[in-house]
Every structure is written in C-alpha cells, then in structure tokens.
Design an enzyme around this catalytic site. Structure first.
Site, PDB file in Angstrom:
ATOM      1  CG  ASP A   1       1.847 -25.305 117.704  1.00 55.31           C
ATOM      2  OD1 ASP A   1       2.120 -25.758 116.572  1.00 55.31           O
ATOM      3  OD2 ASP A   1       1.677 -24.095 117.927  1.00 55.31           O
TER       4      ASP A   1
ATOM      5  CD  GLU B   1      -9.152 -22.889 111.738  1.00 54.21           C
ATOM      6  OE1 GLU B   1      -8.855 -23.883 112.424  1.00 54.21           O
ATOM      7  OE2 GLU B   1     -10.277 -22.356 111.781  1.00 54.21           O
ATOM      8  CG  ASN B   2      -3.735 -27.618 111.015  1.00 50.97           C
ATOM      9  OD1 ASN B   2      -3.875 -28.297 112.028  1.00 50.97           O
ATOM     10  ND2 ASN B   2      -3.054 -26.464 111.039  1.00 50.97           N
TER      11      ASN B   2
ATOM     12  NE  ARG C   1      -0.603 -23.402 120.630  1.00 48.32           N
ATOM     13  CZ  ARG C   1      -1.365 -22.993 119.635  1.00 48.32           C
ATOM     14  NH1 ARG C   1      -2.578 -22.553 119.874  1.00 48.32           N
ATOM     15  NH2 ARG C   1      -0.931 -23.020 118.391  1.00 48.32           N
TER      16      ARG C   1
ATOM     17  CD1 TRP D   1      12.040 -31.133 118.300  1.00 51.54           C
ATOM     18  CD2 TRP D   1      12.167 -32.122 116.292  1.00 51.54           C
ATOM     19  NE1 TRP D   1      12.839 -32.239 118.433  1.00 51.54           N
ATOM     20  CE2 TRP D   1      12.929 -32.871 117.219  1.00 51.54           C
ATOM     21  CE3 TRP D   1      12.102 -32.565 114.965  1.00 51.54           C
ATOM     22  CZ2 TRP D   1      13.622 -34.029 116.861  1.00 51.54           C
ATOM     23  CZ3 TRP D   1      12.791 -33.716 114.613  1.00 51.54           C
ATOM     24  CH2 TRP D   1      13.544 -34.435 115.552  1.00 51.54           C
TER      25      TRP D   1
HETATM   26  C1  IPE Z   1      -3.042 -25.748 116.233  1.00 43.58           C
HETATM   27  O1  IPE Z   1      -1.753 -25.592 115.778  1.00 43.58           O
HETATM   28  C2  IPE Z   1      -3.673 -26.957 115.610  1.00 43.58           C
HETATM   29  C3  IPE Z   1      -3.114 -28.230 116.034  1.00 43.58           C
HETATM   30  C4  IPE Z   1      -2.234 -28.425 116.963  1.00 43.58           C
HETATM   31  C5  IPE Z   1      -3.631 -29.363 115.324  1.00 43.58           C
HETATM   32  P1  IPE Z   1      -1.429 -24.613 114.555  1.00 43.58           P
HETATM   33  O2  IPE Z   1       0.047 -24.635 114.401  1.00 43.58           O
HETATM   34  O3  IPE Z   1      -2.233 -24.983 113.384  1.00 43.58           O
HETATM   35  O4  IPE Z   1      -1.951 -23.233 115.127  1.00 43.58           O
HETATM   36  P2  IPE Z   1      -1.554 -21.739 114.762  1.00 43.58           P
HETATM   37  O5  IPE Z   1      -1.576 -21.630 113.271  1.00 43.58           O
HETATM   38  O6  IPE Z   1      -0.186 -21.513 115.300  1.00 43.58           O
HETATM   39  O7  IPE Z   1      -2.576 -20.919 115.475  1.00 43.58           O
HETATM   40  C1  IPE Z   2       1.736 -29.154 115.144  1.00 44.17           C
HETATM   41  O1  IPE Z   2       2.946 -28.712 114.692  1.00 44.17           O
HETATM   42  C2  IPE Z   2       1.120 -30.208 114.247  1.00 44.17           C
HETATM   43  C3  IPE Z   2      -0.037 -29.756 113.459  1.00 44.17           C
HETATM   44  C4  IPE Z   2      -0.627 -28.606 113.567  1.00 44.17           C
HETATM   45  C5  IPE Z   2      -0.553 -30.678 112.479  1.00 44.17           C
HETATM   46  P1  IPE Z   2       3.084 -27.578 113.579  1.00 44.17           P
HETATM   47  O2  IPE Z   2       3.172 -28.231 112.260  1.00 44.17           O
HETATM   48  O3  IPE Z   2       2.033 -26.554 113.733  1.00 44.17           O
HETATM   49  O4  IPE Z   2       4.505 -26.969 113.985  1.00 44.17           O
HETATM   50  P2  IPE Z   2       4.966 -25.448 113.923  1.00 44.17           P
HETATM   51  O5  IPE Z   2       3.941 -24.647 114.671  1.00 44.17           O
HETATM   52  O6  IPE Z   2       5.050 -25.079 112.479  1.00 44.17           O
HETATM   53  O7  IPE Z   2       6.278 -25.452 114.623  1.00 44.17           O
HETATM   54 MG    MG Z   3       1.942 -24.817 114.750  1.00 38.52          MG
END
Ligand code: IPE
Ligand code: IPE
Ligand code: MG
Length: 250
Positions: free
Chosen positions: A27, A74-75, A195, A32
């Site tokens: 995450d 959820e992504n 994490r 970043w």
């Molecule tokens: C969790 O990260 C999913 C992955 C790392 C693929 P998210 O950024 O989607 O999680 P939330 O929304 O902060 O819980």
């Molecule tokens: C993790 O980084 C990658 C995925 C969940 C695909 P994020 O895209 O969630 O990064 P933040 O949480 O917005 O910083």
């Molecule tokens: Mg994230």
C-alpha cells in the site's frame, strides 16, 4: 531517511526461524506519487520495482511462499484510467519477469476472481503459470481481483455443492477441509503479514488464513520499501513469541 536504520544482514537471520509464508499488503503507491506531485500511475510504476526487489529478497533468504496483494475486489471501484493502467502494468510485469522467475525456480500463481480480469491479463497469467510450473524453490502468489469475503463465499458454494451431491457429510467439515476449498488450498497459512504505508487494517485480505499470522505494519510507502527493511522485519519476526493461545514456553 537514516540509511542505518534497518541494518540487519541476511547472515544474521536464523534459517530455522524463517516464515514459511509471507503475505504483504502493498500500500502507498498513490501517496508516494502525490508527495512528489506526480500522477498516481507513476507511483504504481515505482511499486512494480519494489515487487521485484521483494521477490528477489524472499528467494535469496529461502522463504518458500510469498503472497502479494496487488488488486482487491474493491479496487474495481477506482477510476477507469487507474484500473486500466494497473492492468497494463500487470501484463508488462508478467511478460518481463517470467524468465527471471523460471531461472530462479519460482512458481507463479494468481488467486482471486480472475474471471473479472481483462482477457489479455488472464492470458498472461496462464502463460506465466505454465512457463514457471516446474519452479520448486519458491511460490509467488499474486492476489488479483482478490477479496477475502468472496473467497469465503466461493468456498461455501464449493462445499455446499459437494454436500448436495452426496459426496460430503456435513459432519466431516473441519478447519482443514475449509482451508482446502480456499484459493490458497495448498499453501500454509501466512506466518507473517506485512502492510506498508501505515494503515491499521486488513482491507479484505486473506481473512481466514491470517487467524494466527504475526502482523507488522510499517509507515514506509510501498515504492520506498527496500530490501534492508524487509530483512529487518524478518529479524523482528524471529523475536516474536508465538503462543497460539497457549502459555509461553520458557
Ligand atoms: C489494499 O489497499 C489493497 C491492495 C493493496 C491491493 P487499498 O489501498 O485498496 O486499501 P484501503 O482502501 O486503504 O483499505
Ligand atoms: C497500493 O497503493 C496499490 C493498489 C491498491 C493497487 P494505493 O494505490 O492504494 O496507494 P494509496 O493508498 O492511495 O497511497
Ligand atoms: Mg491504498
């Protein structure tokens, strides 16, 4: 950042105390990029470099199983351009890195609702799986379109069907039978869950499997996560007293 902060060398690790399975919630790519006023996609591109670094570190230290949370169910709700960019990066990673995986005897696997992925990505996954199928040094699992709850729902469906077909007596349903019907069927449960980026949550990752995992959360954003911090975390894990509900051994 203080470069000596994580100074533990590989040789300081006790091979007998290595986790058999490390799971990582990668995450912080977006934050970043935001810190640098870049587009979030640049953060994901940098994140792929960390993926490589950590796969190599696992392989070097002799950890047999690594599961990386790359894309959650959820992504799918993220903006379309971001989802598309992630799918393109994923395909690129699979095509670029499968030779190295094969050379290092790393078997590739993907877990999740893979049928929701674009056809091209499914094809690249299948190619990478078959290309690396003989790898016996380490298994890399990418959690893609993965959700712990939908995994549990799929398990319930599979078990229910067997019961209805008369293949299974409900009285014989046990912890291990449930485990065998999850996407992670042949894997040991993660000993260590990491994490990055400081969020204190599970975000629907491996809900059943992490029942007794040791948890390590670092504030480091995924693109800044380096080998030295990973080795440092393995050293911290060595020192954890895993009681599994029992009284500590003295
Ligand atoms: C969790 O990260 C999913 C992955 C790392 C693929 P998210 O950024 O989607 O999680 P939330 O929304 O902060 O819980
Ligand atoms: C993790 O980084 C990658 C995925 C969940 C695909 P994020 O895209 O969630 O990064 P933040 O949480 O917005 O910083
Ligand atoms: Mg994230």
């Amino acid at each position: 950042m203080n470069s000596n902060k994580f100074s533990v060398s590989d040789s300081e690790l006790d091979p007998a105390k290595l986790p058999a399975h490390v799971a990582i919630i990668m995450d912080g790519n977006g934050r970043w990029a935001k810190k640098r006023l870049f587009n979030r996609i640049i953060g994901h591109e940098k994140g792929v470099e960390t993926v490589r670094t950590i796969i190599r570190a696992c392989h070097d230290t002799g950890i047999p199983n690594l599961t990386l949370y790359a894309f959650s169910t959820e992504n799918w709700q993220r903006p379309k351009y971001e989802v598309n960019a992630l799918m393109i990066l994923l395909s690129k990673f699979l095509k670029n890195d499968r030779q190295e995986m094969k050379d290092k005897s790393i078997r590739f696997n993907a877990i999740g609702q893979l049928d929701r992925l674009p056809k091209k990505v499914r094809h690249d996954i299948e190619q990478t799986k078959s290309f690396t199928r003989d790898g016996d040094a380490m298994q890399l699992n990418l959690a893609l379109s993965y959700g712990g709850r939908s995994e549990i729902v799929d398990m319930v469906k599979a078990i229910s069907k067997k019961v209805l077909d008369g293949q299974l007596d409900p009285e014989t349903i046990s912890d291990s039978l449930v485990s065998q019907h999850l996407y992670t069927a042949r894997l040991p449960d993660p000993d260590l869950l990491i994490r990055t980026s400081g969020e204190m949550r599970i975000s629907n990752f491996l809900l059943w499997q992490i029942a007794y995992s040791e948890i390590y959360i670092t504030d480091t954003l995924w693109p800044d996560f380096k080998r030295d911090e990973f080795i440092y975390i393995l050293k911290q894990f060595e020192g954890r007293n895993r009681r599994f509900g029992k009284v500590a051994e003295t």
